[in-house]
Design a protein around this motif. Sequence first.
Motif, PDB file in Angstrom:
ATOM      1  N   ALA A 162      -8.984   3.883   0.036  1.00 53.46           N
ATOM      2  CA  ALA A 162      -9.359   3.362  -1.087  1.00 53.46           C
ATOM      3  C   ALA A 162      -8.542   1.861  -1.297  1.00 53.46           C
ATOM      4  CB  ALA A 162      -8.956   4.083  -2.241  1.00 53.46           C
ATOM      5  N   GLN A 163      -7.206   1.845  -0.720  1.00 52.47           N
ATOM      6  CA  GLN A 163      -6.525   0.569  -0.903  1.00 52.47           C
ATOM      7  C   GLN A 163      -6.988  -0.401   0.003  1.00 52.47           C
ATOM      8  OE1 GLN A 163      -2.131   1.390  -1.664  1.00 52.47           O
ATOM      9  NE2 GLN A 163      -2.953   3.455  -0.587  1.00 52.47           N
ATOM     10  N   ALA A 204     -10.079  -0.880   0.673  1.00 50.42           N
ATOM     11  CA  ALA A 204     -11.340  -1.346  -0.005  1.00 50.42           C
ATOM     12  C   ALA A 204     -11.100  -2.010  -1.090  1.00 50.42           C
ATOM     13  CB  ALA A 204     -12.282  -0.062  -0.378  1.00 50.42           C
ATOM     14  N   GLU A 205      -9.870  -2.012  -1.721  1.00 48.14           N
ATOM     15  CA  GLU A 205      -9.608  -2.680  -2.997  1.00 48.14           C
ATOM     16  C   GLU A 205      -9.092  -3.957  -2.800  1.00 48.14           C
ATOM     17  OE1 GLU A 205      -6.557  -2.835  -6.880  1.00 48.14           O
ATOM     18  OE2 GLU A 205      -6.778  -0.753  -5.570  1.00 48.14           O
ATOM     19  N   HIS A 206      -8.371  -4.221  -1.684  1.00 51.04           N
ATOM     20  CA  HIS A 206      -7.786  -5.575  -1.616  1.00 51.04           C
ATOM     21  C   HIS A 206      -8.185  -6.441  -0.228  1.00 51.04           C
ATOM     22  CE1 HIS A 206      -4.366  -4.619  -4.373  1.00 51.04           C
ATOM     23  NE2 HIS A 206      -4.305  -3.347  -3.582  1.00 51.04           N
ATOM     24  N   ARG A 207      -9.001  -5.557   0.458  1.00 54.19           N
ATOM     25  CA  ARG A 207      -9.699  -6.259   1.681  1.00 54.19           C
ATOM     26  C   ARG A 207      -8.739  -7.089   2.449  1.00 54.19           C
ATOM     27  NH1 ARG A 207     -13.886  -3.886   3.188  1.00 54.19           N
ATOM     28  NH2 ARG A 207     -14.828  -5.771   3.930  1.00 54.19           N
ATOM     29  N   HIS A 223      -6.491   7.816   0.325  1.00 49.62           N
ATOM     30  CA  HIS A 223      -5.870   6.893  -0.345  1.00 49.62           C
ATOM     31  C   HIS A 223      -5.768   5.724   0.222  1.00 49.62           C
ATOM     32  CE1 HIS A 223      -1.883   5.812  -2.842  1.00 49.62           C
ATOM     33  NE2 HIS A 223      -3.150   5.400  -3.403  1.00 49.62           N
ATOM     34  N   GLY A 269       0.993  -1.046  -0.101  1.00 52.23           N
ATOM     35  CA  GLY A 269      -0.012  -0.078  -0.061  1.00 52.23           C
ATOM     36  C   GLY A 269       0.727   1.360  -0.047  1.00 52.23           C
TER      37      GLY A 269
END
Length: 366
Positions: A148-149, A151-154, A145, A133
């Motif tokens: 968002a990262q 949320a993308e990778h969980r 930011h 990240g």
Amino acid sequence: MTSIDDLLRPDLRGRSPYGAPQLDVPVKLNTNENSHPLPDEVAADIEKALASVVRGLNRYPDRDAAGLRADLAAYLGHGLDVSRVWAANGSNEILQQLLQAFGGPGRVALGFTPAYSMHPIIAAATGTRWVDGRREADFDIDPAHAAAQIAEHRPDVVFLCSPNNPTGTALRPDVLAVVLEAAPGLVVVDEAYAEFAREGTKSALTLLPGRERLVVTRTMSKAFAFAGARLGYLAADPAVVDALQLVRLPYHLSALTQAAARAALAHAGVLLSTVDEIKRQRDRMVTALTGLGLPVVPSDANFVLFGGLADSRAVWRSLVDRGVLIRDVGLDGWLRVTAGTAAEVDAFLTAITAVVAALPVSESGA
């Protein structure tokens, strides 16, 4: 014939082990150790504590290290007790146990790099998929930011460092708040250098009550000048401590380690008396490096990251040639130096002044 490389796990093939250079030079400022030796009174009490358990080494140690954990809880304060503190052989073993319990095959760990290089290494060792990240250009973490990262990778585990290694920057409270809200799994705040933080810097320990997914890791290696003893620990919800006992090896902390650490903790005030001097030397280096025209990252740790070097590897080599070993952390244009004793800092500043005068400096400062 089948080779060892063929038998090795595929995800480990071609990797290099962790290791900082161990060179025979007069001034070693590359591994963020406390350069001040143990005071005589502390060393004497540790020797007595070790002598008191030596004749019982035919027996296994206290498996749960309850006495040591109670002492660590008392040192940390914040209403902690034995049920919320765990200890192991250095904070690296603590991190390994966390990923053994909450990471592993099919799970994801995320950290905001550049950060502590052992986080992805331990992730790989435990079969946990690692996600970088990224930080911003100034090494800060932008809350939006970060969210968002996540949320993308969980990720199942998120690593944060405060102060961060190698940048020395403390974690902003708003970043931690956003990460805690966004992360679906464990949030581990690595506070290995917490005792060196500037006044007013808030520890994540203050946020533990009511947050069962928050873990704060610490070490006695740095501020306590206890790196050779290997003692790391964490504070967390009792459920996290219970979970780690499912993966820890039996009797993982020797009777000698427990006795030495307890004796050291009994002298916490004396051992931590070097912290202010180390911070003075750190700030002295910041002022001097800035005066040389080099960009310096504000530090809350016992080290300083400085840049503006057109060829950081050549600068590192030139310093070694002058008897001073610092750390090339793999960031192009940047190097990290530990705040040592006044004499060690004198030697470093003399050497870096000569080196900078002889080598080009990049216009970008990076």
